[in-house]
Design an enzyme around this catalytic site. Structure first.
Site, short mmCIF file in Angstrom:
data_model
loop_
_atom_site.label_atom_id
_atom_site.label_comp_id
_atom_site.label_asym_id
_atom_site.label_seq_id
_atom_site.Cartn_x
_atom_site.Cartn_y
_atom_site.Cartn_z
CG LEU A 1 2.41 4.54 -13.60
CD1 LEU A 1 2.27 3.20 -14.33
CD2 LEU A 1 2.21 5.69 -14.59
CG ASN B 1 -7.00 15.45 -20.03
OD1 ASN B 1 -7.47 14.96 -19.01
ND2 ASN B 1 -7.53 15.23 -21.22
CE1 TYR C 1 -7.17 11.28 -10.91
CE2 TYR C 1 -7.44 12.88 -12.67
CZ TYR C 1 -6.95 11.67 -12.21
OH TYR C 1 -6.24 10.86 -13.07
CG ASP D 1 -1.98 1.05 1.16
OD1 ASP D 1 -1.66 2.23 0.87
OD2 ASP D 1 -3.16 0.71 1.37
N1 LIG Z 1 -6.26 6.05 -17.58
C1 LIG Z 1 -6.29 7.33 -17.94
O1 LIG Z 1 -6.95 7.72 -18.91
C2 LIG Z 1 -5.50 8.35 -17.14
C3 LIG Z 1 -5.56 9.68 -17.53
C4 LIG Z 1 -4.84 10.63 -16.83
C5 LIG Z 1 -4.03 10.25 -15.77
N2 LIG Z 1 -4.01 8.94 -15.39
C6 LIG Z 1 -3.19 8.60 -14.21
O2 LIG Z 1 -2.35 7.51 -14.53
C7 LIG Z 1 -2.16 6.69 -13.37
C8 LIG Z 1 -2.45 5.25 -13.74
O3 LIG Z 1 -3.77 5.17 -14.24
P1 LIG Z 1 -4.41 3.81 -14.80
O4 LIG Z 1 -5.31 4.16 -15.90
O5 LIG Z 1 -3.37 2.79 -15.01
O6 LIG Z 1 -5.34 3.45 -13.56
P2 LIG Z 1 -5.51 2.06 -12.82
O7 LIG Z 1 -6.59 2.24 -11.81
O8 LIG Z 1 -5.65 0.96 -13.81
O9 LIG Z 1 -4.10 1.93 -12.08
C9 LIG Z 1 -3.81 2.60 -10.88
C10 LIG Z 1 -3.11 1.60 -9.99
O10 LIG Z 1 -2.82 2.23 -8.73
C11 LIG Z 1 -3.00 1.25 -7.75
N3 LIG Z 1 -3.28 1.83 -6.44
C12 LIG Z 1 -4.41 2.49 -6.04
N4 LIG Z 1 -4.35 2.75 -4.74
C13 LIG Z 1 -3.16 2.29 -4.30
C14 LIG Z 1 -2.53 2.25 -3.01
N5 LIG Z 1 -3.14 2.75 -1.93
N6 LIG Z 1 -1.32 1.70 -2.90
C15 LIG Z 1 -0.70 1.16 -4.00
N7 LIG Z 1 -1.25 1.14 -5.24
C16 LIG Z 1 -2.47 1.69 -5.38
C17 LIG Z 1 -4.19 0.44 -8.21
O11 LIG Z 1 -4.24 -0.85 -7.60
C18 LIG Z 1 -3.98 0.37 -9.70
O12 LIG Z 1 -3.34 -0.82 -10.12
C19 LIG Z 1 -3.05 7.27 -12.28
O13 LIG Z 1 -2.27 8.06 -11.41
C20 LIG Z 1 -4.03 8.14 -13.03
O14 LIG Z 1 -4.48 9.24 -12.25
C21 LIG Z 1 -4.72 7.98 -16.04
#
Ligand SMILES: NC(=O)c1ccc[n+]([C@@H]2O[C@H](COP(=O)([O-])OP(=O)(O)OC[C@H]3O[C@@H](n4cnc5c(N)ncnc54)[C@H](O)[C@@H]3O)[C@@H](O)[C@H]2O)c1
Length: 275
Positions: free
Chosen positions: A74, A115, A139, A54
């Protein structure tokens, strides 16, 4: 430059959608990837090691930084988050990951911003990362917090960073807006790869999009980084049309979301804006 042949890179949130795409894109060329997530990380290859942690476990995060030269951060909550989780993971967790990296002597941080850091700009304005942030939600505010911390780390501690203002990451675009904001799996891997390898990125903020015909942003930093996206959401236009998505009215200026942030521009934690 972070050297793929010798350096260890830590990826947080590695079990997620973007983390999985990155593992796919990076593991052939990067010697050692250290992966962490709160969820299990499947199918490790020989040059990957993983731990289930975590982000709130500061001591475990500090231990994980040993021998790491670059961090790709990420881990985070998105989509239907609740306020407590947002504070705990996207603010406190972000702080703990960045501070642990700084104290361990990590030289570069790649940060998954969004974005939504500039989501309140009208979609008709060709926003550049050099313009002031205009977050559309809490966010988005916490993504700007991450970018701002990295500015401070560069000015005070010389830690280089690239904040990626990711649009819509999916295997394919999903709606009208994502014809402008899509980022493909191959392109996110390339964007992180060039951000790690660049000899001197300083403290950079870049947009994370594919080479979409309908891009509504400008980004001089793509050329500086050497990012040349290869995918284009427009190639999926017919697929979207067949699904009943209105792919045409945006060409007449009628975007289903009038702001860059899309639905986050009307996020639940905020009452509707009075015009
Ligand atoms: N997917 C998109 O379109 C998008 C767009 C802009 C920004 N982002 C950013 O990119 C990053 C990754 O996004 P994604 O699409 O892969 O999302 P996702 O939800 O698939 O991946 C996020 C990961 O973070 C992990 N996580 C959450 N809480 C946690 C904790 N307490 N401890 C450890 N791990 C934890 C989750 O288990 C998950 O595997 C995020 O920070 C998100 O804000 C994503």
């Amino acid at each position: 430059m972070i050297d793929p042949a010798t350096d260890t890179v830590l990826i947080t949130g590695a079990a997620g959608a973007i983390g999985s795409a990155l593992r796919q894109g990076l593991r052939a060329n990067w010697r050692h990837l250290r992966l962490t997530d709160i969820r299990p990380i499947e199918k490790l290859s020989e040059n990957e090691e993983a731990s289930i942690t975590d982000i709130g476990d500061r001591l475990a995060i500090e231990r994980m930084m040993r021998g790491v030269r670059a961090v790709v951060h990420l881990a985070g909550v998105l989509g239907n988050y609740d306020l407590e989780a947002l504070f705990r993971v996207n603010a406190r967790g972000l702080f703990d990951v960045f501070e642990s990296a700084r104290l361990a002597g990590v030289e570069r941080i790649i940060f998954a911003s969004s974005n939504h850091a500039f989501g309140c700009y009208p979609i008709t304005e060709p926003v550049s990362p050099e313009w002031p942030a205009r977050p559309d939600s809490l966010y988005g505010v916490f993504k700007v917090l991450g970018e701002t911390m990295l500015r401070n780390y560069y000015d005070r501690h010389g830690i280089q960073s690239v904040s990626l203002r990711i649009g819509t990451f999916r295997t394919q675009p999903i709606d009208q807006r994502s014809l402008a904001t899509w980022l493909s799996p191959a392109d996110v891997a390339q964007l992180v790869d060039v951000s790690l390898r660049h000899p001197d990125p300083g403290c950079l903020v870049v947009n994370g999009y594919s080479n979409n015909t309908r891009l509504r942003t400008e980004d001089p930093n793509w050329a500086m980084l050497g990012y040349r996206p290869t995918d284009n959401a427009e190639d999926h236009r017919d697929m979207l049309r067949a699904q009943g998505v209105d792919v045409d009215s945006a060409d007449r200026g009628q975007w289903e979301w009038p702001e860059h942030g899309g639905s986050h521009a009307r996020a639940a934690e905020r009452p509707a804006r009075r015009s």
